[in-house]
Design an enzyme around this catalytic site. Sequence first.
Site, PDB file in Angstrom:
ATOM      1  N   ALA A  43      -2.186  17.525 -16.338  1.00 44.48           N
ATOM      2  CA  ALA A  43      -1.700  18.542 -17.276  1.00 44.48           C
ATOM      3  C   ALA A  43      -1.895  18.054 -18.704  1.00 44.48           C
ATOM      4  O   ALA A  43      -1.134  17.232 -19.206  1.00 44.48           O
ATOM      5  CB  ALA A  43      -0.222  18.825 -17.011  1.00 44.48           C
TER       6      ALA A  43
ATOM      7  N   ASP B  29      10.217  11.557 -11.178  1.00 43.77           N
ATOM      8  CA  ASP B  29      10.604  11.793 -12.574  1.00 43.77           C
ATOM      9  C   ASP B  29      11.513  10.655 -13.016  1.00 43.77           C
ATOM     10  O   ASP B  29      12.302  10.154 -12.219  1.00 43.77           O
ATOM     11  CB  ASP B  29      11.350  13.139 -12.685  1.00 43.77           C
ATOM     12  CG  ASP B  29      11.259  13.733 -14.078  1.00 43.77           C
ATOM     13  OD1 ASP B  29      11.819  13.119 -14.997  1.00 43.77           O
ATOM     14  OD2 ASP B  29      10.633  14.794 -14.230  1.00 43.77           O
TER      15      ASP B  29
ATOM     16  N   LEU C  38       4.181   0.412  -8.682  1.00 44.34           N
ATOM     17  CA  LEU C  38       4.075  -0.324  -7.413  1.00 44.34           C
ATOM     18  C   LEU C  38       5.247   0.011  -6.495  1.00 44.34           C
ATOM     19  O   LEU C  38       5.060   0.285  -5.305  1.00 44.34           O
ATOM     20  CB  LEU C  38       4.007  -1.829  -7.661  1.00 44.34           C
ATOM     21  CG  LEU C  38       2.681  -2.308  -8.258  1.00 44.34           C
ATOM     22  CD1 LEU C  38       2.725  -3.816  -8.494  1.00 44.34           C
ATOM     23  CD2 LEU C  38       1.493  -1.934  -7.365  1.00 44.34           C
TER      24      LEU C  38
ATOM     25  N   ASP D 185       9.693   5.704 -13.149  1.00 47.36           N
ATOM     26  CA  ASP D 185       8.818   5.867 -14.310  1.00 47.36           C
ATOM     27  C   ASP D 185       7.396   5.599 -13.844  1.00 47.36           C
ATOM     28  O   ASP D 185       7.093   4.495 -13.391  1.00 47.36           O
ATOM     29  CB  ASP D 185       9.238   4.880 -15.400  1.00 47.36           C
ATOM     30  CG  ASP D 185       8.433   5.080 -16.665  1.00 47.36           C
ATOM     31  OD1 ASP D 185       7.194   5.212 -16.573  1.00 47.36           O
ATOM     32  OD2 ASP D 185       9.048   5.122 -17.747  1.00 47.36           O
TER      33      ASP D 185
ATOM     34  N   TYR E 161       1.374  12.189 -29.095  1.00 49.15           N
ATOM     35  CA  TYR E 161       1.225  13.176 -28.019  1.00 49.15           C
ATOM     36  C   TYR E 161      -0.235  13.643 -27.923  1.00 49.15           C
ATOM     37  O   TYR E 161      -0.854  13.551 -26.861  1.00 49.15           O
ATOM     38  CB  TYR E 161       2.144  14.362 -28.302  1.00 49.15           C
ATOM     39  CG  TYR E 161       2.165  15.428 -27.223  1.00 49.15           C
ATOM     40  CD1 TYR E 161       2.651  15.155 -25.957  1.00 49.15           C
ATOM     41  CD2 TYR E 161       1.716  16.719 -27.495  1.00 49.15           C
ATOM     42  CE1 TYR E 161       2.694  16.148 -24.977  1.00 49.15           C
ATOM     43  CE2 TYR E 161       1.759  17.708 -26.518  1.00 49.15           C
ATOM     44  CZ  TYR E 161       2.249  17.416 -25.257  1.00 49.15           C
ATOM     45  OH  TYR E 161       2.287  18.395 -24.288  1.00 49.15           O
TER      46      TYR E 161
ATOM     47  N   ARG F 241      -7.258   6.058  -3.938  1.00 51.32           N
ATOM     48  CA  ARG F 241      -6.894   5.327  -2.702  1.00 51.32           C
ATOM     49  C   ARG F 241      -6.477   6.293  -1.604  1.00 51.32           C
ATOM     50  O   ARG F 241      -6.805   6.114  -0.439  1.00 51.32           O
ATOM     51  CB  ARG F 241      -5.737   4.350  -2.970  1.00 51.32           C
ATOM     52  CG  ARG F 241      -6.143   3.083  -3.689  1.00 51.32           C
ATOM     53  CD  ARG F 241      -5.020   2.034  -3.646  1.00 51.32           C
ATOM     54  NE  ARG F 241      -3.877   2.358  -4.468  1.00 51.32           N
ATOM     55  CZ  ARG F 241      -3.817   2.175  -5.793  1.00 51.32           C
ATOM     56  NH1 ARG F 241      -4.853   1.679  -6.431  1.00 51.32           N
ATOM     57  NH2 ARG F 241      -2.727   2.493  -6.472  1.00 51.32           N
TER      58      ARG F 241
ATOM     59  N   THR G  62      13.356  13.390 -20.138  1.00 50.74           N
ATOM     60  CA  THR G  62      13.574  14.692 -20.788  1.00 50.74           C
ATOM     61  C   THR G  62      13.932  15.768 -19.770  1.00 50.74           C
ATOM     62  O   THR G  62      14.303  16.877 -20.147  1.00 50.74           O
ATOM     63  CB  THR G  62      12.330  15.153 -21.580  1.00 50.74           C
ATOM     64  OG1 THR G  62      11.225  15.291 -20.677  1.00 50.74           O
ATOM     65  CG2 THR G  62      11.976  14.176 -22.678  1.00 50.74           C
ATOM     66  N   GLY G  63      13.795  15.474 -18.494  1.00 50.75           N
ATOM     67  CA  GLY G  63      14.107  16.448 -17.445  1.00 50.75           C
ATOM     68  C   GLY G  63      15.517  16.263 -16.928  1.00 50.75           C
ATOM     69  O   GLY G  63      16.279  15.428 -17.417  1.00 50.75           O
TER      70      GLY G  63
HETATM   71  N1  LIG Z   1       5.802  23.551 -22.000  1.00 49.85           N
HETATM   72  C1  LIG Z   1       4.684  23.729 -22.658  1.00 49.85           C
HETATM   73  O1  LIG Z   1       4.553  24.703 -23.400  1.00 49.85           O
HETATM   74  C2  LIG Z   1       3.541  22.755 -22.493  1.00 49.85           C
HETATM   75  C3  LIG Z   1       2.395  22.966 -23.265  1.00 49.85           C
HETATM   76  C4  LIG Z   1       1.340  22.074 -23.123  1.00 49.85           C
HETATM   77  C5  LIG Z   1       1.385  21.059 -22.190  1.00 49.85           C
HETATM   78  N2  LIG Z   1       2.499  20.896 -21.451  1.00 49.85           N
HETATM   79  C6  LIG Z   1       2.521  19.760 -20.489  1.00 49.85           C
HETATM   80  O2  LIG Z   1       3.143  20.152 -19.282  1.00 49.85           O
HETATM   81  C7  LIG Z   1       3.885  19.061 -18.739  1.00 49.85           C
HETATM   82  C8  LIG Z   1       5.326  19.482 -18.499  1.00 49.85           C
HETATM   83  O3  LIG Z   1       5.920  19.895 -19.744  1.00 49.85           O
HETATM   84  P1  LIG Z   1       7.377  20.503 -19.823  1.00 49.85           P
HETATM   85  O4  LIG Z   1       7.372  21.519 -20.895  1.00 49.85           O
HETATM   86  O5  LIG Z   1       7.828  20.878 -18.463  1.00 49.85           O
HETATM   87  O6  LIG Z   1       8.187  19.251 -20.373  1.00 49.85           O
HETATM   88  P2  LIG Z   1       9.537  18.600 -19.817  1.00 49.85           P
HETATM   89  O7  LIG Z   1       9.932  17.575 -20.825  1.00 49.85           O
HETATM   90  O8  LIG Z   1      10.510  19.645 -19.453  1.00 49.85           O
HETATM   91  O9  LIG Z   1       9.033  17.912 -18.482  1.00 49.85           O
HETATM   92  C9  LIG Z   1       8.371  16.668 -18.446  1.00 49.85           C
HETATM   93  C10 LIG Z   1       8.988  15.832 -17.343  1.00 49.85           C
HETATM   94  O10 LIG Z   1       8.291  14.572 -17.287  1.00 49.85           O
HETATM   95  C11 LIG Z   1       9.263  13.559 -17.089  1.00 49.85           C
HETATM   96  N3  LIG Z   1       8.684  12.294 -17.533  1.00 49.85           N
HETATM   97  C12 LIG Z   1       8.297  11.957 -18.779  1.00 49.85           C
HETATM   98  N4  LIG Z   1       7.804  10.706 -18.801  1.00 49.85           N
HETATM   99  C13 LIG Z   1       7.869  10.242 -17.526  1.00 49.85           C
HETATM  100  C14 LIG Z   1       7.505   9.019 -16.905  1.00 49.85           C
HETATM  101  N5  LIG Z   1       7.000   7.998 -17.603  1.00 49.85           N
HETATM  102  N6  LIG Z   1       7.696   8.889 -15.564  1.00 49.85           N
HETATM  103  C15 LIG Z   1       8.218   9.893 -14.849  1.00 49.85           C
HETATM  104  N7  LIG Z   1       8.588  11.075 -15.388  1.00 49.85           N
HETATM  105  C16 LIG Z   1       8.414  11.250 -16.719  1.00 49.85           C
HETATM  106  C17 LIG Z   1      10.469  14.009 -17.889  1.00 49.85           C
HETATM  107  O11 LIG Z   1      11.682  13.418 -17.540  1.00 49.85           O
HETATM  108  C18 LIG Z   1      10.464  15.514 -17.606  1.00 49.85           C
HETATM  109  O12 LIG Z   1      11.225  15.840 -16.481  1.00 49.85           O
HETATM  110  C19 LIG Z   1       3.742  17.905 -19.735  1.00 49.85           C
HETATM  111  O13 LIG Z   1       2.707  17.057 -19.290  1.00 49.85           O
HETATM  112  C20 LIG Z   1       3.353  18.582 -21.008  1.00 49.85           C
HETATM  113  O14 LIG Z   1       2.602  17.738 -21.853  1.00 49.85           O
HETATM  114  C21 LIG Z   1       3.601  21.697 -21.589  1.00 49.85           C
END
Ligand SMILES: NC(=O)c1ccc[n+]([C@@H]2O[C@H](COP(=O)([O-])OP(=O)(O)OC[C@H]3O[C@@H](n4cnc5c(N)ncnc54)[C@H](O)[C@@H]3O)[C@@H](O)[C@H]2O)c1
Length: 345
Positions: free
Chosen positions: A122, A31, A62, A56, A153, A114, A35-36
């Site tokens: 997701a 992560d 890499l 990220d 998005y 790989r 946003t986490g």
């Molecule tokens: N919560 C929902 O209702 C919902 C609905 C539809 C889809 N989703 C999908 O589920 C997944 C998780 O959603 P969530 O609600 O837990 O959101 P969230 O923002 O709580 O979690 C997303 C996590 O991804 C991390 N992140 C973002 N870009 C990154 C990157 N480039 N490299 C590494 N980490 C990265 C963020 O730091 C965060 O911890 C997402 O893919 C979202 O699109 C969620």
Amino acid sequence: MNVLLTGAAGFIGSHVAERYLRDGDAVIGVDNLCTGSVNNLVHARTHDTFSFVEADIAEDWLALEAHVKGLGFVPDLVLHMASPASPIDYAELPLQTLAVNSRGTQNCSAAALRWKARMLFASTSESYGDPKEHPQRETYWGNVNPVGPRSCYDEAKRFGEALMMAQIRKAGLDGRIIRIFNTYGPRMRANDGRVVPNFVTQALQGQPLTIYGDGMQTRSFCYVDDLVEGIYLCAASEKTHGIVVNLGNPEEYTIRRFAEMVCDIVGVSLNIVMRDIPTDDPTRRCPDITRAKELLGWQPRVPVREGLERTIAYFRGGSGHIVAQTRPHLRQRYDRSATEADRAQ
Ligand SMILES: NC(=O)c1ccc[n+]([C@@H]2O[C@H](COP(=O)([O-])OP(=O)(O)OC[C@H]3O[C@@H](n4cnc5c(N)ncnc54)[C@H](O)[C@@H]3O)[C@@H](O)[C@H]2O)c1
């Protein structure tokens, strides 16, 4: 089994990590914390088989892959959950949202090939945009504005789906796609702008609940434990190879009725402020989950009221951590070393 989980420090990702760890699987959570929060990983970190890498996945792949290799860890399963997910987050991070679902999905899928690993991507009900078909089946192509404020998005996820399908068809990736509908539960950020934390924090603070539009638009709300079980079953199933599966709760609520339920549980009377509905906000949203039922034997088990009670208890406990909406590092290129978080452990 060895699992590489992107977005592990997020709301859903952290619950997914625990599901696999409870089964005795080894999980590397990745992560960039845009946003986490590492606070979400407190439980996961009690397992010896969990490790966390701050990286990220669009920018640092890499270094990440070298780090994983250095640990002698060969993933059997890649769960790609990383992406900003709430409208205020992806409005703040549009380019990063596009990158993580395009380049990030490319990086994950190429590595899964790989590693000879299975991969689950997701995606989201936002792939359907403002749907003209109701409820939404996986066969529906959607109604998406490609240049609207939500397009960073919606289109990013649609591109991610197309990329997955290309890797499945051309390269033989053992891939599958889930479209997640509104999910709620403990560890949502209090200020992430989504309806559940909005209503719950406003009700708990005795403030009026903000309703966008007339409140007659509908949403369906799936409790996070149910979603996690669906993800687990979908990833494990041989029947979901190369297909899309909706995961969500088909019980449909108007936003107004949902607001009433929140106030009822919190024990305050309903008091609302109306705001203009955001551009391209879908008017109806409800999954058809026939496919998940038939292929996985899955359907939500937690009634919405019960899930809300658990979520409200979490927010009452004060653990609905409120993070700043704009963090300085969000605007920079992510170039930190993959092991920064490990050093902090
Ligand atoms: N919560 C929902 O209702 C919902 C609905 C539809 C889809 N989703 C999908 O589920 C997944 C998780 O959603 P969530 O609600 O837990 O959101 P969230 O923002 O709580 O979690 C997303 C996590 O991804 C991390 N992140 C973002 N870009 C990154 C990157 N480039 N490299 C590494 N980490 C990265 C963020 O730091 C965060 O911890 C997402 O893919 C979202 O699109 C969620």
